[in-house]
Every structure is written in C-alpha cells, then in structure tokens.
Design a protein around this motif. Structure first.
Motif, mmCIF file in Angstrom:
data_model
loop_
_atom_site.group_PDB
_atom_site.id
_atom_site.type_symbol
_atom_site.label_atom_id
_atom_site.label_comp_id
_atom_site.label_asym_id
_atom_site.label_seq_id
_atom_site.Cartn_x
_atom_site.Cartn_y
_atom_site.Cartn_z
ATOM 1 N N VAL B 149 19.431 67.704 103.012
ATOM 2 C CA VAL B 149 18.978 68.737 102.075
ATOM 3 C C VAL B 149 20.158 69.636 101.693
ATOM 4 N N SER B 150 20.189 70.021 100.447
ATOM 5 C CA SER B 150 21.221 70.948 99.978
ATOM 6 C C SER B 150 20.569 71.851 98.940
ATOM 7 N N LEU B 151 20.580 73.159 99.223
ATOM 8 C CA LEU B 151 19.852 74.113 98.381
ATOM 9 C C LEU B 151 20.259 74.010 96.917
ATOM 10 N N SER B 153 20.986 71.617 95.103
ATOM 11 C CA SER B 153 20.440 70.500 94.332
ATOM 12 C C SER B 153 19.112 70.887 93.678
#
Lengths: 210, 210
Positions: B149-151, B153
């Motif tokens: 997960v990467s904010l 994105s």
C-alpha cells in the motif's frame, strides 16, 4: 475430444481458470505473463486468457516449448533459460509493465515477477518448491499483490461455475487440451519422478489404464 | 482538537484507512494484527479497526508502547521483543488464524505474518526496509495475499472518501491522534535520524514551527 484429452482437462484447466478469474480477477485488455507456460496448467492459462481478451505472454525452457506456447494462445513467447529474458519481456511490454503473472515456480521467479508488474499488478502463485528472498517494498511503490491459489479451496458453487465456463470453451473450440508425455499406470512412480526432475514440458502428462 | 493533534492526522490516518479499507477490504467481525502498533500509523489503524467492528491485536516493543496500544483500540497487546510472542499470538487467536495483518516492518516480519494468517488472510505492507526470505507455498495452502500500500497512489476521489470517513470519526470521537516526540523545525534532521534509528515509538512524531 477423445478420452486422453478428457483426462487432461480436470486439474490444469480448473486451476488456470481459478487463478485468472477468481484470484487475479483479470479484465479483458489486461496483459498476463504465464511464467512456465508449456506445461498443463500453463497452456490452459494461455488458452483461457486469450479467449477472454487478454494480451498473453508465455515462457518455456526450449524452442519446442515456445512453439507450443505460441500455438496455444500466446501472442509472444520467451525462453526463461536465456540470461536476459526478463529484459526482453520488459522491452516487449514497455514502461507500464505486466498486469498479471501466473507463476508456476515462485521460489525461482517471484522477485523477477515483482519487477515486471504494472501499478496494481498481481502475481498469482500456482506452484513453488522452496524459499526465495524478495524486497517487500517493491509491492508498496506499485501497490502490487502476491496471491496464492489452490484449486481445492474452491467451493462447490465455484467448481460448477468453472465447469460451465470450460464446457462453453469446448463447444466454441478454444479449449484444446495438449497431451504431453504418456505413461502406463504401472509406471506412475516413474511419471512422478520425471515430472519433478525433468524439464521442458510440452503439455499435460497423462496415465493410461491399458 | 488542537493544532498539534491536527498535525498528527494527515499521513497516519489516511494511510491506515487506505490499508484497512481499500487494500485489505476488512469486514466487521474479522481480526486484525497491527504489527508495530504504537507509532503514528499503528495507533491510527487500531482506532479505525476498533471503530469498524474488528477484533484488534497490536504489538509494541516496550511496556509503555503496549499500554498506549491498549488505550487506543486494541483488545490485546503483545511485545514483539519477546522471543515467543508469535506463539502467544497463535495461542490467543486459535486455529483459525488472523484475517489481516497491517505490517510496518515487512523485512523483519513477513514470514511470521504468513504463518499467522487465516484462510483468505491478507498481509498489508505499509513499511519495509530491506529484503526477507519467504516460502511462497505458504500463500497457496491458505490462498492468502501479500498486498503493498502507498498513500500517494490514491485518486482524488479516494482522498475525499477517506477525509469524509475520518471527519466522521472526529465528530463521533473515536479518532484521537496521539502525539509522540516533538521537535522544533530547525531540528528536523535530528528528528529524521531518531525515527529511523530510535525504537519504541509512542505516537506520531511532530515538528513545531515555534
């Protein structure tokens, strides 16, 4: 379709269908790399993916294997024994990367797979025979996923769904099982040895009752 | 809520919300292990998960950290510096395993996480600082997933959705930012050093303008 072909449907096609539809949730227009495409599950995955509108790439370990992969749905085939084959795949797919990898040997390929994925890409693990080192951060940047699949986790309803879809594939004609090596039932032990220690499969191994 | 608390909302709560809702797609009644729960994202994950009806387990590296985790939504806290803490978690959750792990340090914990998961379980990778060896077959048997997960994105619509949900959390009162260490802005370099080399966080580190 004869009995030999019938014997080659069960596990490979149901597994490939579950991997693509249930686990990867592929959409038409996406790209899929079948990593180890010349075996039973691999060829089934190529046929199913091509029939559902995906861009299909497959790998094999021999030229014969590459040709079979190309005859069974793949738009492009690569030889995973070539040192630079991952670079060739990257060049072929361009910057966007691959949306889905169907992985037959995760302990060898998982790290390469992560480097090949697009944003939101998925690696579906169908086979693996040991440990491998990965860099988890690679999944963060692209928000990619690593997802295990096992056919026998399917519910009865899912099995029925897969059977109906594959039956339609037989009627239309895109489902064409490829028979690989054949053994009489009494040589089943030898068959097991060869499938584990052999290399360069071309189709589904089957056992014959007579 | 004061400005210091306001400064502690942005990254941690939006990241934790995306990890739980978008990436893990948690459902009420599921269990979640926040692996590294006493930092900014960890405490936010505990508060959000508890408010949405999950069974919440958290780990910290100190007794003080465990207490803060318990005060911020966790039903149970474990000390990840104890040699046998994974066994303690296994005993606590029983045979079914954990449905979701929110992982802050995947290069250390990913292999343990896979052994803790339930069938259909997901590890969400929020942080990682290097490589780790895993056994991919562990994902097959339980059809589990590893998801990065990467904010950043997130789409604009997703950011708006998260803001609305978190705003409701402030109104109701379950969203309560915990302030950890505080640095004046001119010591920002020191703050970076301490967050990387320090250990045993208790809340969100913030910088002060005066």
């Amino acid at each position: 379709m004869d009995f030999k072909q019938g014997a080659a449907i069960g596990i490979p096609y149901f597994t490939a269908y579950r991997a693509l539809m249930h686990s990867a949730r592929v959409k038409a227009g996406e790209s899929v790399l079948v990593h180890g495409a010349s075996g039973g599950v691999g060829l089934a995955a190529c046929q199913i993916a091509r029939a559902h509108g995906l861009k299909v790439l497959g790998t094999a370990g021999t030229e014969e294997g590459q040709n079979i992969v190309l005859k069974n749905g793949a738009h492009q085939a690569f030889n995973h024994r070539e040192v630079n084959y991952v670079d060739k795949i990257k060049k072929y797919v361009g910057e966007k990367g691959i949306d889905v990898v169907i992985e037959m040997l995760a302990n060898v390929n998982l790290s390469k797979d992560l480097s090949l994925l697009s944003c939101g890409g998925r690696v579906i693990i169908v086979g693996s025979r040991g440990p491998i080192e990965i860099v988890p951060r690679e999944t963060m940047v692209k928000e990619s996923s690593i997802i295990g699949v096992s056919l026998y986790s399917s519910t009865k309803e899912e099995f029925q769904q897969y059977a109906a879809a594959l039956h339609a594939g037989m009627e239309i004609g895109w489902l064409k099982p490829v028979i690989g090596s054949q053994y009489p039932l009494e040589k089943v032990a030898q068959a097991h040895e060869n499938i584990i220690y052999g290399s360069g499969t071309t189709g589904k191994m089957i056992l014959l009752l007579q």
